[in-house]
Structures are given as C-alpha cells and as structure tokens.
Design a protein around this motif. Structure first.
Motif, PDB file in Angstrom:
ATOM      1  N   TRP A  38       0.804  -1.210   0.000  1.00  0.00           N
ATOM      2  CA  TRP A  38       0.000   0.000   0.000  1.00  0.00           C
ATOM      3  C   TRP A  38       0.837   1.260   0.000  1.00  0.00           C
ATOM      4  CZ3 TRP A  38      -4.411  -1.016  -1.793  1.00  0.00           C
ATOM      5  CH2 TRP A  38      -5.029  -2.222  -1.508  1.00  0.00           C
ATOM      6  N   ASN A  39       2.070   1.217   0.468  1.00  0.00           N
ATOM      7  CA  ASN A  39       2.913   2.410   0.488  1.00  0.00           C
ATOM      8  C   ASN A  39       3.347   2.854  -0.897  1.00  0.00           C
ATOM      9  OD1 ASN A  39       2.843   2.565   3.280  1.00  0.00           O
ATOM     10  ND2 ASN A  39       4.587   1.188   3.490  1.00  0.00           N
ATOM     11  N   ASN A  40       3.337   1.955  -1.870  1.00  0.00           N
ATOM     12  CA  ASN A  40       3.837   2.289  -3.198  1.00  0.00           C
ATOM     13  C   ASN A  40       2.753   2.294  -4.269  1.00  0.00           C
ATOM     14  OD1 ASN A  40       6.481   2.539  -2.310  1.00  0.00           O
ATOM     15  ND2 ASN A  40       6.804   0.347  -2.438  1.00  0.00           N
ATOM     16  N   GLN A  41       1.501   2.271  -3.891  1.00  0.00           N
ATOM     17  CA  GLN A  41       0.432   2.276  -4.881  1.00  0.00           C
ATOM     18  C   GLN A  41       0.293   3.672  -5.474  1.00  0.00           C
ATOM     19  OE1 GLN A  41      -1.456  -0.359  -5.921  1.00  0.00           O
ATOM     20  NE2 GLN A  41      -0.071  -1.605  -4.732  1.00  0.00           N
ATOM     21  N   ASN A  42       0.162   3.747  -6.764  1.00  0.00           N
ATOM     22  CA  ASN A  42      -0.055   5.025  -7.445  1.00  0.00           C
ATOM     23  C   ASN A  42      -1.542   5.309  -7.527  1.00  0.00           C
ATOM     24  OD1 ASN A  42       2.680   5.557  -7.909  1.00  0.00           O
ATOM     25  ND2 ASN A  42       2.668   4.122  -9.622  1.00  0.00           N
ATOM     26  N   GLN A  43      -2.169   5.417  -6.409  1.00  0.00           N
ATOM     27  CA  GLN A  43      -3.605   5.651  -6.311  1.00  0.00           C
ATOM     28  C   GLN A  43      -3.829   6.993  -5.621  1.00  0.00           C
ATOM     29  OE1 GLN A  43      -5.796   3.414  -7.549  1.00  0.00           O
ATOM     30  NE2 GLN A  43      -4.203   1.972  -8.092  1.00  0.00           N
ATOM     31  N   ARG A  44      -5.069   7.462  -5.653  1.00  0.00           N
ATOM     32  CA  ARG A  44      -5.398   8.671  -4.911  1.00  0.00           C
ATOM     33  C   ARG A  44      -5.224   8.382  -3.423  1.00  0.00           C
ATOM     34  NH1 ARG A  44     -10.513   8.307  -2.485  1.00  0.00           N
ATOM     35  NH2 ARG A  44     -11.852   6.723  -3.380  1.00  0.00           N
ATOM     36  N   PRO A  45      -4.903   9.411  -2.637  1.00  0.00           N
ATOM     37  CA  PRO A  45      -4.793   9.181  -1.187  1.00  0.00           C
ATOM     38  C   PRO A  45      -6.114   8.660  -0.636  1.00  0.00           C
ATOM     39  CG  PRO A  45      -3.971  11.355  -1.786  1.00  0.00           C
ATOM     40  CD  PRO A  45      -4.629  10.778  -3.013  1.00  0.00           C
ATOM     41  N   MET A  46      -6.033   7.684   0.218  1.00  0.00           N
ATOM     42  CA  MET A  46      -7.229   7.085   0.797  1.00  0.00           C
ATOM     43  C   MET A  46      -7.063   6.988   2.299  1.00  0.00           C
ATOM     44  SD  MET A  46      -7.725   3.908  -1.799  1.00  0.00           S
ATOM     45  CE  MET A  46      -9.432   3.890  -2.252  1.00  0.00           C
ATOM     46  N   ASN A  47      -8.174   7.019   2.996  1.00  0.00           N
ATOM     47  CA  ASN A  47      -8.113   6.774   4.427  1.00  0.00           C
ATOM     48  C   ASN A  47      -8.564   5.359   4.731  1.00  0.00           C
ATOM     49  OD1 ASN A  47     -10.814   7.098   3.899  1.00  0.00           O
ATOM     50  ND2 ASN A  47     -11.244   8.412   5.638  1.00  0.00           N
ATOM     51  N   GLY A  48      -8.338   4.433   3.802  1.00  0.00           N
ATOM     52  CA  GLY A  48      -8.713   3.037   3.974  1.00  0.00           C
ATOM     53  C   GLY A  48      -7.809   2.337   4.973  1.00  0.00           C
ATOM     54  N   TYR A  49      -8.230   1.189   5.359  1.00  0.00           N
ATOM     55  CA  TYR A  49      -7.474   0.390   6.305  1.00  0.00           C
ATOM     56  C   TYR A  49      -7.806  -1.066   6.064  1.00  0.00           C
ATOM     57  CZ  TYR A  49     -12.039   1.214   8.410  1.00  0.00           C
ATOM     58  OH  TYR A  49     -13.389   1.349   8.613  1.00  0.00           O
ATOM     59  N   THR A  50      -7.035  -1.956   6.632  1.00  0.00           N
ATOM     60  CA  THR A  50      -7.322  -3.380   6.542  1.00  0.00           C
ATOM     61  C   THR A  50      -7.973  -3.792   7.850  1.00  0.00           C
ATOM     62  OG1 THR A  50      -5.462  -3.734   5.074  1.00  0.00           O
ATOM     63  CG2 THR A  50      -6.320  -5.669   6.214  1.00  0.00           C
ATOM     64  N   LEU A  51      -9.105  -4.442   7.767  1.00  0.00           N
ATOM     65  CA  LEU A  51      -9.882  -4.829   8.941  1.00  0.00           C
ATOM     66  C   LEU A  51      -9.871  -6.336   9.088  1.00  0.00           C
ATOM     67  CD1 LEU A  51     -11.919  -3.837  11.150  1.00  0.00           C
ATOM     68  CD2 LEU A  51     -13.708  -4.234   9.459  1.00  0.00           C
ATOM     69  N   TRP A  52      -9.644  -6.812  10.279  1.00  0.00           N
ATOM     70  CA  TRP A  52      -9.766  -8.228  10.609  1.00  0.00           C
ATOM     71  C   TRP A  52     -10.911  -8.334  11.594  1.00  0.00           C
ATOM     72  CZ3 TRP A  52      -9.637 -11.046  15.101  1.00  0.00           C
ATOM     73  CH2 TRP A  52      -9.518 -12.428  14.963  1.00  0.00           C
ATOM     74  N   SER A  53     -11.906  -9.156  11.284  1.00  0.00           N
ATOM     75  CA  SER A  53     -13.084  -9.187  12.139  1.00  0.00           C
ATOM     76  C   SER A  53     -13.766 -10.548  12.104  1.00  0.00           C
ATOM     77  CB  SER A  53     -14.082  -8.113  11.666  1.00  0.00           C
ATOM     78  OG  SER A  53     -15.244  -8.148  12.453  1.00  0.00           O
ATOM     79  N   PRO A  54     -13.778 -11.277  13.231  1.00  0.00           N
ATOM     80  CA  PRO A  54     -14.546 -12.513  13.281  1.00  0.00           C
ATOM     81  C   PRO A  54     -16.038 -12.199  13.371  1.00  0.00           C
ATOM     82  CG  PRO A  54     -13.355 -12.182  15.343  1.00  0.00           C
ATOM     83  CD  PRO A  54     -13.011 -11.047  14.444  1.00  0.00           C
ATOM     84  N   PHE A  55     -16.835 -13.042  12.743  1.00  0.00           N
ATOM     85  CA  PHE A  55     -18.289 -12.902  12.767  1.00  0.00           C
ATOM     86  C   PHE A  55     -18.884 -14.066  13.549  1.00  0.00           C
ATOM     87  CE2 PHE A  55     -17.235 -10.105   9.404  1.00  0.00           C
ATOM     88  CZ  PHE A  55     -18.332  -9.297   9.143  1.00  0.00           C
ATOM     89  N   LYS A  56     -20.103 -13.879  14.053  1.00  0.00           N
ATOM     90  CA  LYS A  56     -20.800 -14.975  14.718  1.00  0.00           C
ATOM     91  C   LYS A  56     -21.013 -16.112  13.729  1.00  0.00           C
ATOM     92  CE  LYS A  56     -23.255 -12.274  18.150  1.00  0.00           C
ATOM     93  NZ  LYS A  56     -24.571 -11.888  18.693  1.00  0.00           N
ATOM     94  N   SER A  75     -22.991 -16.851  -0.468  1.00  0.00           N
ATOM     95  CA  SER A  75     -21.911 -17.836  -0.435  1.00  0.00           C
ATOM     96  C   SER A  75     -22.111 -18.773   0.751  1.00  0.00           C
ATOM     97  CB  SER A  75     -20.555 -17.131  -0.305  1.00  0.00           C
ATOM     98  OG  SER A  75     -19.522 -18.082  -0.201  1.00  0.00           O
ATOM     99  N   SER A  76     -21.728 -20.008   0.581  1.00  0.00           N
ATOM    100  CA  SER A  76     -21.774 -20.965   1.682  1.00  0.00           C
ATOM    101  C   SER A  76     -20.414 -21.070   2.372  1.00  0.00           C
ATOM    102  CB  SER A  76     -22.205 -22.341   1.154  1.00  0.00           C
ATOM    103  OG  SER A  76     -21.244 -22.804   0.209  1.00  0.00           O
ATOM    104  N   LYS A  77     -19.452 -20.262   1.917  1.00  0.00           N
ATOM    105  CA  LYS A  77     -18.099 -20.301   2.470  1.00  0.00           C
ATOM    106  C   LYS A  77     -18.055 -19.595   3.832  1.00  0.00           C
ATOM    107  CE  LYS A  77     -16.735 -22.109  -1.429  1.00  0.00           C
ATOM    108  NZ  LYS A  77     -15.848 -21.605  -2.414  1.00  0.00           N
ATOM    109  N   ASN A  78     -17.039 -19.884   4.597  1.00  0.00           N
ATOM    110  CA  ASN A  78     -16.881 -19.303   5.925  1.00  0.00           C
ATOM    111  C   ASN A  78     -16.010 -18.059   5.924  1.00  0.00           C
ATOM    112  OD1 ASN A  78     -18.421 -21.273   7.225  1.00  0.00           O
ATOM    113  ND2 ASN A  78     -16.689 -22.672   7.286  1.00  0.00           N
ATOM    114  N   PHE A  79     -15.849 -17.426   4.774  1.00  0.00           N
ATOM    115  CA  PHE A  79     -15.009 -16.239   4.678  1.00  0.00           C
ATOM    116  C   PHE A  79     -15.546 -15.344   3.579  1.00  0.00           C
ATOM    117  CE2 PHE A  79     -13.321 -19.495   1.946  1.00  0.00           C
ATOM    118  CZ  PHE A  79     -13.195 -18.836   0.739  1.00  0.00           C
ATOM    119  N   MET A  80     -15.057 -14.120   3.554  1.00  0.00           N
ATOM    120  CA  MET A  80     -15.402 -13.175   2.500  1.00  0.00           C
ATOM    121  C   MET A  80     -14.199 -12.257   2.320  1.00  0.00           C
ATOM    122  SD  MET A  80     -18.456 -10.340   2.378  1.00  0.00           S
ATOM    123  CE  MET A  80     -17.683  -9.341   3.630  1.00  0.00           C
TER     124      MET A  80
END
Length: 128
Positions: free
Chosen positions: A43-61, A70-75
């Motif tokens: 992400w430090n070297n992407q030639n994209q517009r500045p973003m306030n995005g982030y990477t989220l890790w989140s378990p679901f019930k 989807s019948s998968k256990n991830f997205m």
C-alpha cells in the motif's frame, strides 16, 4: 513486544487456482505474479489517490448471514478507487452485483461473487 500489526495475507483453497487468479486479474485488476500465482499488495507504493482506507480483521458470529449467498466461511474485502465506475465495467463483463450499493459514513460498499461462489465486498473508503 509488538504482536499482530496488520494482515499478512489471505490464503484460501480453490478448485482451479490458476483460473481463479486469472478471473481476479481480468475483472478486479489484481496483477497476478505468475511465479507464485498471487499478488503482494504494498500500500505504500500504490499510485492511487490518497485514501483513508485500512485493513480490517473481524470474526463474525457462526450464524451470520453476512457472507450469504456464499456458503463459504469467509469473505474478501477489496479497497477500490472508484466503486461506481468499477461496477459499470463489471456489469459490462457479465458480473452481477449482489443487492444495491450502499453509501455509508465509512464509504461505498458493493458485493459480487467470483466463479467459485466466494462473496467479494468492494469498498471505496469515504473521502478524508
């Protein structure tokens, strides 16, 4: 001591890894490195517009409906630069959007399915 400081990767099983990687490259622009069949986002070297995005890790019930149909256990969640434009291109390519795009305080969200029935969340973060 520092412990977890980010997401190091998304690893998953696929019926046909090469074909699925090609789909992600063609339709979502993930530039697949043929030497190992994936891509390393720096992400430090992407030639994209500045973003306030982030990477989220989140378990679901266990009984969440969020990953449906989807019948998968991830997205997967991918940050995108212009969600509305991408959705138009994907529609032209025959890839249907699930439900309607949502515009929230966190940004715009839309969902699609890949060829192996994995749900993909596309996210354009809100402007700073």
């Amino acid at each position: 001591m520092r412990r977890v400081i980010g997401i190091g990767g998304i690893f998953f099983k696929a019926e046909n890894p090469a074909a699925l990687a090609s789909w992600y490259e063609e339709h979502l622009g993930v530039p697949i490195d043929k030497s190992f069949g994936g891509y390393s986002f720096n992400w430090n070297n992407q030639n994209q517009r500045p973003m306030n995005g982030y990477t989220l890790w989140s378990p679901f019930k266990e009984d969440t409906e969020y990953m449906k149909p989807s019948s998968k256990n991830f997205m997967f969640n991918f940050i995108v630069d212009d969600l509305e434009e991408l959705l138009q291109v994907l529609e032209e390519e025959g890839i249907n959007q699930l439900n309607s795009m949502q515009d929230t305080e966190f940004g715009k969200f839309a969902w699609i399915m890949d060829p192996e029935n994995n749900k993909i969340e596309l996210w354009e973060p809100a402007e700073e």
